[in-house]
Design a protein around this motif. Structure first.
Motif, PDB file in Angstrom:
ATOM      1  N   VAL A 490     -21.595 -48.537   1.996  1.00  0.00           N
ATOM      2  CA  VAL A 490     -23.037 -48.390   1.787  1.00  0.00           C
ATOM      3  C   VAL A 490     -23.253 -47.741   0.423  1.00  0.00           C
ATOM      4  O   VAL A 490     -23.115 -46.525   0.264  1.00  0.00           O
ATOM      5  CB  VAL A 490     -23.672 -47.554   2.911  1.00  0.00           C
ATOM      6  N   GLN A 491     -23.597 -48.544  -0.561  1.00  0.00           N
ATOM      7  CA  GLN A 491     -23.724 -48.067  -1.938  1.00  0.00           C
ATOM      8  C   GLN A 491     -25.174 -47.838  -2.340  1.00  0.00           C
ATOM      9  O   GLN A 491     -25.475 -47.705  -3.521  1.00  0.00           O
ATOM     10  CB  GLN A 491     -23.046 -49.049  -2.891  1.00  0.00           C
ATOM     11  N   SER A 492     -26.049 -47.770  -1.367  1.00  0.00           N
ATOM     12  CA  SER A 492     -27.463 -47.488  -1.594  1.00  0.00           C
ATOM     13  C   SER A 492     -27.779 -46.069  -1.151  1.00  0.00           C
ATOM     14  O   SER A 492     -27.577 -45.704   0.009  1.00  0.00           O
ATOM     15  CB  SER A 492     -28.314 -48.482  -0.792  1.00  0.00           C
ATOM     16  N   LEU A 493     -28.279 -45.261  -2.070  1.00  0.00           N
ATOM     17  CA  LEU A 493     -28.644 -43.888  -1.727  1.00  0.00           C
ATOM     18  C   LEU A 493     -29.818 -43.855  -0.757  1.00  0.00           C
ATOM     19  O   LEU A 493     -29.871 -43.005   0.136  1.00  0.00           O
ATOM     20  CB  LEU A 493     -28.971 -43.111  -3.002  1.00  0.00           C
ATOM     21  N   SER A 494     -30.771 -44.768  -0.922  1.00  0.00           N
ATOM     22  CA  SER A 494     -31.912 -44.785   0.000  1.00  0.00           C
ATOM     23  C   SER A 494     -31.462 -45.183   1.404  1.00  0.00           C
ATOM     24  O   SER A 494     -31.982 -44.665   2.397  1.00  0.00           O
ATOM     25  CB  SER A 494     -32.989 -45.737  -0.506  1.00  0.00           C
ATOM     26  N   THR A 495     -30.495 -46.067   1.516  1.00  0.00           N
ATOM     27  CA  THR A 495     -29.991 -46.465   2.834  1.00  0.00           C
ATOM     28  C   THR A 495     -29.194 -45.339   3.474  1.00  0.00           C
ATOM     29  O   THR A 495     -29.230 -45.159   4.703  1.00  0.00           O
ATOM     30  CB  THR A 495     -29.121 -47.727   2.719  1.00  0.00           C
ATOM     31  N   ARG A 496     -28.507 -44.551   2.675  1.00  0.00           N
ATOM     32  CA  ARG A 496     -27.730 -43.443   3.230  1.00  0.00           C
ATOM     33  C   ARG A 496     -28.635 -42.420   3.928  1.00  0.00           C
ATOM     34  O   ARG A 496     -28.175 -41.708   4.820  1.00  0.00           O
ATOM     35  CB  ARG A 496     -26.902 -42.780   2.140  1.00  0.00           C
ATOM     36  N   THR A 497     -29.890 -42.370   3.540  1.00  0.00           N
ATOM     37  CA  THR A 497     -30.795 -41.434   4.208  1.00  0.00           C
ATOM     38  C   THR A 497     -31.079 -41.843   5.655  1.00  0.00           C
ATOM     39  O   THR A 497     -31.567 -41.029   6.439  1.00  0.00           O
ATOM     40  CB  THR A 497     -32.132 -41.323   3.447  1.00  0.00           C
ATOM     41  N   LEU A 498     -30.777 -43.089   6.016  1.00  0.00           N
ATOM     42  CA  LEU A 498     -30.977 -43.546   7.387  1.00  0.00           C
ATOM     43  C   LEU A 498     -29.913 -43.014   8.340  1.00  0.00           C
ATOM     44  O   LEU A 498     -30.066 -43.108   9.556  1.00  0.00           O
ATOM     45  CB  LEU A 498     -30.959 -45.082   7.450  1.00  0.00           C
ATOM     46  N   GLY A 499     -28.834 -42.471   7.798  1.00  0.00           N
ATOM     47  CA  GLY A 499     -27.725 -42.044   8.643  1.00  0.00           C
ATOM     48  C   GLY A 499     -26.933 -43.248   9.126  1.00  0.00           C
ATOM     49  O   GLY A 499     -26.866 -44.286   8.451  1.00  0.00           O
ATOM     50  N   ASP A 500     -26.330 -43.137  10.293  1.00  0.00           N
ATOM     51  CA  ASP A 500     -25.529 -44.235  10.833  1.00  0.00           C
ATOM     52  C   ASP A 500     -26.462 -45.251  11.487  1.00  0.00           C
ATOM     53  O   ASP A 500     -26.772 -45.171  12.672  1.00  0.00           O
ATOM     54  CB  ASP A 500     -24.519 -43.692  11.852  1.00  0.00           C
ATOM     55  N   TRP A 501     -26.926 -46.209  10.702  1.00  0.00           N
ATOM     56  CA  TRP A 501     -27.965 -47.131  11.153  1.00  0.00           C
ATOM     57  C   TRP A 501     -27.438 -48.264  12.041  1.00  0.00           C
ATOM     58  O   TRP A 501     -28.232 -49.054  12.567  1.00  0.00           O
ATOM     59  CB  TRP A 501     -28.740 -47.699   9.972  1.00  0.00           C
ATOM     60  N   ASP A 502     -26.118 -48.343  12.250  1.00  0.00           N
ATOM     61  CA  ASP A 502     -25.563 -49.315  13.200  1.00  0.00           C
ATOM     62  C   ASP A 502     -24.218 -48.778  13.672  1.00  0.00           C
ATOM     63  O   ASP A 502     -23.163 -49.197  13.198  1.00  0.00           O
ATOM     64  CB  ASP A 502     -25.425 -50.692  12.559  1.00  0.00           C
ATOM     65  N   GLY A 503     -24.275 -47.836  14.597  1.00  0.00           N
ATOM     66  CA  GLY A 503     -23.077 -47.143  15.051  1.00  0.00           C
ATOM     67  C   GLY A 503     -21.997 -48.080  15.562  1.00  0.00           C
ATOM     68  O   GLY A 503     -22.267 -48.985  16.352  1.00  0.00           O
ATOM     69  N   GLY A 504     -20.775 -47.852  15.091  1.00  0.00           N
ATOM     70  CA  GLY A 504     -19.632 -48.647  15.524  1.00  0.00           C
ATOM     71  C   GLY A 504     -19.409 -49.900  14.720  1.00  0.00           C
ATOM     72  O   GLY A 504     -18.348 -50.541  14.853  1.00  0.00           O
ATOM     73  N   ALA A 505     -20.365 -50.288  13.885  1.00  0.00           N
ATOM     74  CA  ALA A 505     -20.212 -51.468  13.030  1.00  0.00           C
ATOM     75  C   ALA A 505     -19.795 -51.028  11.626  1.00  0.00           C
ATOM     76  O   ALA A 505     -20.017 -49.885  11.222  1.00  0.00           O
ATOM     77  CB  ALA A 505     -21.513 -52.251  12.975  1.00  0.00           C
ATOM     78  N   ARG A 506     -19.186 -51.954  10.900  1.00  0.00           N
ATOM     79  CA  ARG A 506     -18.884 -51.720   9.491  1.00  0.00           C
ATOM     80  C   ARG A 506     -20.088 -52.175   8.678  1.00  0.00           C
ATOM     81  O   ARG A 506     -20.540 -53.316   8.790  1.00  0.00           O
ATOM     82  CB  ARG A 506     -17.613 -52.461   9.065  1.00  0.00           C
ATOM     83  N   LYS A 507     -20.600 -51.281   7.847  1.00  0.00           N
ATOM     84  CA  LYS A 507     -21.881 -51.490   7.186  1.00  0.00           C
ATOM     85  C   LYS A 507     -21.712 -51.602   5.677  1.00  0.00           C
ATOM     86  O   LYS A 507     -20.884 -50.899   5.085  1.00  0.00           O
ATOM     87  CB  LYS A 507     -22.822 -50.330   7.524  1.00  0.00           C
ATOM     88  N   ALA A 508     -22.530 -52.451   5.056  1.00  0.00           N
ATOM     89  CA  ALA A 508     -22.522 -52.618   3.611  1.00  0.00           C
ATOM     90  C   ALA A 508     -23.949 -52.683   3.107  1.00  0.00           C
ATOM     91  O   ALA A 508     -24.822 -53.260   3.773  1.00  0.00           O
ATOM     92  CB  ALA A 508     -21.768 -53.887   3.215  1.00  0.00           C
ATOM     93  N   ALA A 509     -24.185 -52.098   1.939  1.00  0.00           N
ATOM     94  CA  ALA A 509     -25.516 -52.146   1.334  1.00  0.00           C
ATOM     95  C   ALA A 509     -25.389 -52.142  -0.179  1.00  0.00           C
ATOM     96  O   ALA A 509     -24.551 -51.433  -0.749  1.00  0.00           O
ATOM     97  CB  ALA A 509     -26.366 -50.967   1.796  1.00  0.00           C
ATOM     98  N   CYS A 510     -26.231 -52.930  -0.835  1.00  0.00           N
ATOM     99  CA  CYS A 510     -26.244 -53.017  -2.295  1.00  0.00           C
ATOM    100  C   CYS A 510     -26.742 -51.719  -2.915  1.00  0.00           C
ATOM    101  O   CYS A 510     -27.531 -50.984  -2.302  1.00  0.00           O
ATOM    102  CB  CYS A 510     -27.163 -54.149  -2.742  1.00  0.00           C
ATOM    103  N   PRO A 511     -26.317 -51.430  -4.148  1.00  0.00           N
ATOM    104  CA  PRO A 511     -26.890 -50.282  -4.859  1.00  0.00           C
ATOM    105  C   PRO A 511     -28.407 -50.421  -4.960  1.00  0.00           C
ATOM    106  O   PRO A 511     -28.947 -51.533  -5.025  1.00  0.00           O
ATOM    107  CB  PRO A 511     -26.228 -50.367  -6.245  1.00  0.00           C
ATOM    108  N   ASP A 512     -29.093 -49.302  -4.980  1.00  0.00           N
ATOM    109  CA  ASP A 512     -30.548 -49.323  -5.102  1.00  0.00           C
ATOM    110  C   ASP A 512     -30.960 -50.095  -6.354  1.00  0.00           C
ATOM    111  O   ASP A 512     -30.385 -49.917  -7.434  1.00  0.00           O
ATOM    112  CB  ASP A 512     -31.097 -47.905  -5.156  1.00  0.00           C
ATOM    113  N   GLY A 513     -31.961 -50.953  -6.179  1.00  0.00           N
ATOM    114  CA  GLY A 513     -32.425 -51.775  -7.284  1.00  0.00           C
ATOM    115  C   GLY A 513     -31.833 -53.161  -7.293  1.00  0.00           C
ATOM    116  O   GLY A 513     -32.261 -54.012  -8.079  1.00  0.00           O
TER     117      GLY A 513
END
Length: 659
Positions: A490-513
């Motif tokens: 998870v390379q998005s700082l805004s997404t990291r504020t959500l915490g573990d948004w899908d527990g038990g899954a492997r999560k990926a997110a684009c950098p902000d912007g």
């Protein structure tokens, strides 16, 4: 750094480990030649023919530094080419045997006492004056982890020419050197060269970032040092670790997810520096310097940056990644640099014809800056290269000319090894490091490349004066890779504020912007971009919505009949995803600051690649089917199925025009 290679060893296994870890060990550096800089700040560099070439003082620049495509730029968006030298010593000079207090037991007879060399012989202002006269604008400053924690003051003799530094610890002297360099206008790049304060790069406990410490401890030290200089904006970079290589038993790797995974460790340290310490720093990552045992018939070689093509780095704050490589003529793409035991029949770099050499250098490192618009595109900094002033063999001399010409032709950022060495008299005669640009005797008299009679001058002058890009560099669209091979990404700082948004899954997110524009059918790789405009598409201050069902698929809008669809709300775009095993689990949707297009097409990739022509972003999932929306579009949904014979992995994207 320049290794002490042995022609014979008593214990073969030990010898092999020594030469293979020293395989890409750096050599020393050379530089321009000429009298001191004038009062106006220009430096005259005497050519081998006796004429003078004048190097203008470094142009004014505004910190901090960032990247735009293949270029490093300053805060005003102007190109800043790293023309650097390595001021070594703080990483250690002891060879690992003999009395540590005896200079003879130190590299080239130079006991650095764990601080930058030369402070015993020359006052720091004069040293910096000479650095400027070489035409440099930046300094790579090696250090050891041990230096950070040492609390014993250095001997007074180690700072005899700088008595104001008496009674200080190595770290406090390092502080003073950093302060002096930056006050004089130099950009400083911190380089974690060694774990222990001793000469690198044999079987010395410095083979990997975690040879004698945990990865956590190593990253903790980086956070500590980055915080220490966070208010000094001319400390511009963190060169994470020097020449990662094999120890006696084990290889480092690039992407296996274990304790020897250099790609993952560098990613972890870079994330922590950006989020816990100093987000302004450039993050500089070298490739792998050596793997395998250097014996004919056994696998061995110098991967350098080659693995970056398939697995690159994506930082949480984009525009800060620089890749780095080292090249010395006596080593080779599969040659350790040894003579005698540990020497193989592989050619050294200096044995390669000019055109073949250029092809090898491109494949090992230069491709990262030469190939634009790829997920791995970044500035390349050749942060070590060099040769001794006493070299008389025409073969290595030709290599030196070929390498510097290639650096010039490609407008590549560079750093010579090393800046400073000792000599026993004012003529630079025996003892000390003949590879050094500048050599000083016990009375502080200087000899070396600024003082004539150095064969390296012609090549150095060509490198410094060759045409180069200057001035403003337009913003370049970013392309970044996501991977959930072993863990969340998870390379998005805004997404990291959500915490573990899908527990038990492997999560990926684009950098902000950036937005998710491509995804692979298997393996869980993704591709992010802000193309074509290099602008942030998000609503300011927004956070993404987690979508787990088909609630946003409108009636009559089934774009993948018979498949499950995770679709974003209107005027939202995909920025991330999660998987359980191979099965899609959730999608991340970010609100846009503009109205987005609603017409679209279903892009299937379950039976082959479906990507735009021209390979924008590059192959982000080698060996796997993948789908990618056009660069002027956004992904609004992912389709998949768990029907028999399927695994729930991504099969299709809903691609819509940006406007």
């Amino acid at each position: 750094m320049k290794p002490r290679l042995r022609s014979a060893c008593g214990a073969v296994a030990l010898c092999l480990a020594l030469v293979l870890t020293g395989s890409s060990v750096s050599g020393a550096a050379a530089a321009p030649v000429g009298p001191d800089a004038s009062a106006a700040g220009a430096s005259a560099v005497r050519t081998s023919a006796g004429a003078s070439a004048v190097h203008a003082p470094s142009a004014a620049w505004t910190a901090p530094l960032s990247t735009s495509g293949r270029y490093i730029v300053d805060a005003d968006g102007k190109r800043f080419r790293l023309k650097s030298g390595n001021w070594d010593g703080a990483q250690g000079s002891w060879n690992g045997s003999g009395d540590i207090n005896d200079a003879a037991a130190h590299h080239s007879g130079q006991n650095s006492h764990g601080i930058p060399l030369g402070l015993d012989r020359v006052d720091i202002a004069s040293l910096l004056h000479d650095f400027r006269a070489l035409g440099l604008n930046s300094i790579r400053l090696p250090f050891s982890n041990e230096m950070i924690h040492s609390d014993a003051p250095v001997p007074d003799a180690a700072v005899a020419a700088n008595p104001q530094l008496r009674g200080r610890t190595p770290l406090q002297i390092f502080d003073a050197v950093v302060a002096a360099l930056t006050a004089d206008g130099f950009a400083v790049i911190l380089n974690n060269h060694t774990n222990t304060t001793r000469w690198c790069c044999g079987l010395d406990g410095n083979e990997r970032w975690n040879s004698r410490q945990s990865t956590r401890q190593w990253a903790d030290d980086w956070v500590f040092l980055a915080r220490r200089y966070q208010n000094n904006s001319r400390v511009v970079g963190a060169d994470l670790y020097n020449e990662v290589r094999r120890d006696l038993w084990d290889d480092p790797n690039w992407g296996l997810g274990d304790n020897h995974d250099w790609q993952a460790a560098a990613q972890e340290a870079a994330d922590r520096i950006q989020t816990e310490a100093n987000p302004r720093l450039l993050l500089i990552i070298e490739g792998i310097n050596w793997t395998g045992v250097p014996v004919d018939g056994l696998p061995h070689g110098r991967p350098a940056l080659t693995p970056v093509r398939m697995l690159s780095h994506t930082l949480v704050r984009s525009g800060k990644l620089v890749y780095s490589a080292h090249f010395y003529g006596y080593t080779g793409p599969h040659h350790s640099g040894a003579t005698g035991v540990g020497e193989t029949s592989d050619p050294r770099y200096q044995d390669l014809p000019r055109d073949q050499l250029r092809a090898v250098l491109h494949d090992q490192a230069f491709f990262v800056s030469a190939e634009s618009g790829q997920h791995f595109t970044a500035p390349l900094w050749v942060s070590e290269f060099g040769m001794g002033s006493g070299e008389s063999n025409p073969v290595p001399r030709a290599w030196f000319a070929n390498l510097t010409d290639y650096l010039a032709a490609n407008d590549t950022d560079f750093a010579y090894w090393p800046l400073v060495g000792w000599s026993t008299d004012a003529q630079g005669r025996p003892a000390g490091d003949s590879w050094a640009m500048l050599r000083y005797d016990r009375d502080g008299h200087r000899s070396g490349i600024l003082d004539g009679n150095d064969w390296r001058t012609t090549a150095w002058n060509r490198l410094l004066t060759a045409p180069q890009r200057t001035g403003p560099v337009p913003p370049a669209p970013a392309w970044h890779q996501l991977t959930v091979d072993h863990r969340d990404f998870v390379q998005s700082l805004s997404t990291r504020t959500l915490g573990d948004w899908d527990g038990g899954a492997r999560k990926a997110a684009c950098p902000d912007g950036e937005r998710l524009i491509g995804i692979s059918h298997t393996q869980g790789r993704g591709l992010c971009t802000d193309a074509p405009s290099a602008r942030d598409l998000r609503t300011p201050g927004s956070t993404p919505e987690v979508v787990r069902d088909e609630r946003y698929v409108p009636a009559g809008g089934d774009w993948a009949s018979g498949y499950r669809k995770l679709q974003c709300p209107t005027d939202h775009f995909l920025t991330g995803y999660s998987v359980r095993g191979q099965t899609v689990s959730a999608a991340l949707c970010m609100p846009a600051r503009i109205s987005l297009g609603t017409a679209g097409q279903t892009l299937w990739f379950d039976r082959g690649d479906h990507r735009p022509p021209g390979d924008p972003g590059g192959d982000f999932a080698y060996g796997h089917y993948k789908g990618q929306c056009p660069s002027d579009a956004y992904a609004a949904g992912i389709a998949f199925t768990n029907r028999p014979g399927h695994r729930g992995s991504p099969d299709a994207l809903l691609c819509r025009p940006l406007s």
